[in-house]
Design an enzyme around this catalytic site. Structure first.
Site, short mmCIF file in Angstrom:
data_model
loop_
_atom_site.label_atom_id
_atom_site.label_comp_id
_atom_site.label_asym_id
_atom_site.label_seq_id
_atom_site.Cartn_x
_atom_site.Cartn_y
_atom_site.Cartn_z
N ARG A 51 50.70 39.30 3.87
CA ARG A 51 50.52 39.22 2.27
C ARG A 51 50.76 40.42 1.64
NH1 ARG A 51 50.50 38.98 -1.79
NH2 ARG A 51 49.28 38.24 -3.53
N ARG A 94 44.44 24.19 3.78
CA ARG A 94 44.43 25.55 4.04
C ARG A 94 44.30 26.48 5.16
NH1 ARG A 94 43.22 28.29 -1.09
NH2 ARG A 94 43.79 27.23 -2.65
N ARG A 106 43.86 33.39 3.99
CA ARG A 106 43.00 34.85 4.16
C ARG A 106 42.17 34.84 5.29
NH1 ARG A 106 41.56 34.50 -2.12
NH2 ARG A 106 41.20 32.41 -1.13
N TYR A 117 44.72 22.68 -14.41
CA TYR A 117 45.00 24.22 -14.56
C TYR A 117 45.77 24.68 -15.76
CZ TYR A 117 43.00 24.67 -10.01
OH TYR A 117 42.00 24.51 -8.94
N ASP A 124 52.41 26.50 -3.08
CA ASP A 124 51.07 26.29 -3.81
C ASP A 124 51.23 25.35 -5.01
OD1 ASP A 124 48.27 27.85 -4.44
OD2 ASP A 124 48.93 27.27 -6.17
O1 CP3 Z 1 47.73 26.43 4.43
C1 CP3 Z 1 47.82 25.85 3.50
O2 CP3 Z 1 47.17 24.83 3.29
C2 CP3 Z 1 49.19 25.72 2.92
C3 CP3 Z 1 49.22 26.53 1.78
C4 CP3 Z 1 48.24 25.96 0.30
C5 CP3 Z 1 47.97 27.07 -0.64
N1 CP3 Z 1 47.45 26.42 -1.70
C6 CP3 Z 1 47.93 28.34 -0.54
C7 CP3 Z 1 47.33 29.46 -1.29
C8 CP3 Z 1 47.93 24.70 -0.12
C9 CP3 Z 1 48.27 23.43 0.32
C10 CP3 Z 1 47.51 24.96 -1.37
C11 CP3 Z 1 46.90 24.04 -2.43
C12 CP3 Z 1 46.32 24.32 -3.48
N2 CP3 Z 1 46.43 25.30 -4.44
C13 CP3 Z 1 45.55 23.48 -4.13
C14 CP3 Z 1 44.99 22.27 -3.63
C15 CP3 Z 1 43.93 22.18 -2.65
C16 CP3 Z 1 42.54 22.69 -2.98
O3 CP3 Z 1 42.15 23.83 -2.56
O4 CP3 Z 1 41.93 22.08 -3.81
C17 CP3 Z 1 44.91 23.95 -5.43
C18 CP3 Z 1 43.74 23.48 -6.18
C19 CP3 Z 1 45.46 25.23 -5.44
C20 CP3 Z 1 45.68 26.19 -6.74
C21 CP3 Z 1 45.23 27.64 -6.28
N3 CP3 Z 1 45.83 28.50 -5.55
C22 CP3 Z 1 43.90 28.35 -6.30
C23 CP3 Z 1 42.81 27.77 -7.08
C24 CP3 Z 1 43.89 29.42 -5.91
C25 CP3 Z 1 42.99 30.76 -6.08
C26 CP3 Z 1 41.82 30.35 -5.04
C27 CP3 Z 1 42.12 31.14 -3.75
O5 CP3 Z 1 41.67 30.22 -2.56
O6 CP3 Z 1 42.39 32.36 -3.69
C28 CP3 Z 1 45.19 29.67 -5.19
C29 CP3 Z 1 45.76 30.66 -4.44
C30 CP3 Z 1 46.09 30.40 -3.06
N4 CP3 Z 1 47.00 29.45 -2.35
C31 CP3 Z 1 45.87 31.23 -1.97
C32 CP3 Z 1 46.58 30.62 -0.82
C33 CP3 Z 1 46.58 31.26 0.76
C34 CP3 Z 1 45.23 32.49 -1.69
C35 CP3 Z 1 45.92 33.61 -2.63
C36 CP3 Z 1 46.30 34.87 -1.62
O7 CP3 Z 1 46.43 34.94 -0.44
O8 CP3 Z 1 46.29 35.98 -2.30
#
Ligand code: CP3
Length: 341
Positions: free
Chosen positions: A40, A27, A31, A151, A77
């Protein structure tokens, strides 16, 4: 693989012990970066953002420009796969929301026919490759079938995983069909990413740690093994990092049976145990993301401890889970300085 001699991440994945561990952060785009928050706003919804090659490529590159990590991770994602299979997926204020599937009937409505929907992601990869420094590797990824299934069946994040585990325990054959479907889509998605130019892939099994051993073997290790062998059949030199978060004492079994090139360690894996695992495979991790958010002497001490404990073998420095949104970017800059020393 071209560049294997010059890119530190690929050297560590090939088993080399380097003086300074290559680093990147799960990540690392997102944000906590003001430039990400600004970018975004250019897309209405998060899935549209992920499927915009222009915006996703820019988000991928932002942390590299600021901090110079040894690897970029494709901005995307893990929940694009359920959407490509035909499930409704949304991202609201409280995280992801899916139309939960609960049985064979809902499963029958999903299909592999629409995987073209993922094509914009491959275009993002092409754009990013052209803009990365020569020594920076590009990592692609997917969710592991078990984590994606949590999920899909819970309809979002979960506290106890009662629905998805309930299905797996009550009717493993039917649940196995869901896992098999996700597995096929995941293989296609990863092969598409590698063909488009990613040099490493990571399989995120973020919820592997809620499974007791027999279920872990069936729903975490076995799908990973099949995915790794499908990737290796087509791209024998492409390293695969497995991240079975929370696997605890089962990390060892995952490392030896899944076929992954390297393992990502979560925050609670003791460093002594990490060093033992490192005799079998390169290890990645495992700074507590809360320590990165806290900064100061807690950060410098923990970074020193991790480096010291894992200096005797191949190590990729990373967090034990994703960067927290409240992390001050200056702390990441400080981490970059500590790792350069
Ligand atoms: O920088 C990176 O690592 C690349 C991008 C990336 C995202 N999600 C972007 C994202 C990666 C590798 C992921 C993986 C991901 N997504 C996982 C596995 C890793 C982990 O954290 O366990 C999981 C479980 C998800 C599912 C997911 N996506 C959730 C639960 C959420 C909501 C929680 C949150 O952090 O907001 C997301 C949304 C998400 N994925 C965001 C980002 C930057 C935030 C949304 C936004 O910017 O509006």
């Amino acid at each position: 693989m071209t560049g294997a001699q010059t890119k530190p991440l690929l050297r560590a994945l090939a088993g080399e012990t380097l003086d300074r561990p290559p680093w990147w952060l799960m990540r690392q785009a997102g944000r906590y970066l003001p430039e990400y928050r600004a970018l975004r706003t250019q897309a209405e919804d998060f899935i549209g953002f992920c499927r915009s090659p222009k915006l996703a490529a820019e988000a991928t590159l932002q942390p590299i420009r600021r901090f110079g990590m040894d690897a970029a991770i494709l901005f995307s994602d893990i929940l694009l796969v359920p959407r490509a299979l035909g499930q409704k997926v949304g991202f609201g204020g409280d995280g992801p929301a899916l139309d939960a599937i609960a049985d064979d009937k809902a499963l029958a409505a999903l299909s592999l026919a629409g995987l073209d929907w993922l094509n914009p992601v491959y275009e993002t990869i092409g754009r990013v490759r052209g803009d990365l420094p020569d020594t920076t590797a590009l990592i692609g990824f997917a969710g592991a079938p078990w984590t994606v299934a949590t999920y899909m069946v819970e309809g979002g994040s979960s506290r106890d995983f009662a629905r998805v585990k309930g299905w797996a325990y009550r009717d493993p054959d039917s649940f196995g069909r869901l896992i098999g479907l996700i597995e096929e889509a995941t293989i296609a998605f990863l092969l598409g990413q590698i063909a488009a130019g990613v040099e490493v892939v990571q399989l995120f099994d973020s919820w592997a740690g809620v499974l007791p051993e027999p279920a872990f073997a069936r729903w975490a290790i076995a799908p990973a093994r099949r995915i790794v062998s499908a990737v290796k059949a087509r791209f024998p030199d492409c390293p695969v990092i497995g991240f079975p978060r929370g696997a605890g004492l089962l990390y060892e079994r995952y490392a030896s049976e899944s076929g992954v090139t390297a393992i990502g360690l979560d925050t609670v894996v003791p460093l002594g145990h990490a060093a033992t695992l490192q005799r079998a495979v390169p290890v990645q991790g495992n700074l507590d993301p809360v320590i990165l958010a806290a900064g100061g002497s807690a950060l410098s001490t923990a970074v020193g401890d991790i480096r010291h404990a894992l200096a005797g073998g191949p190590h990729i420095f990373n967090l034990g889970h994703g960067v927290l949104p409240e992390t001050p970017p200056e702390h990441v800059a400080e981490l970059a300085r500590l790792l350069a020393a």
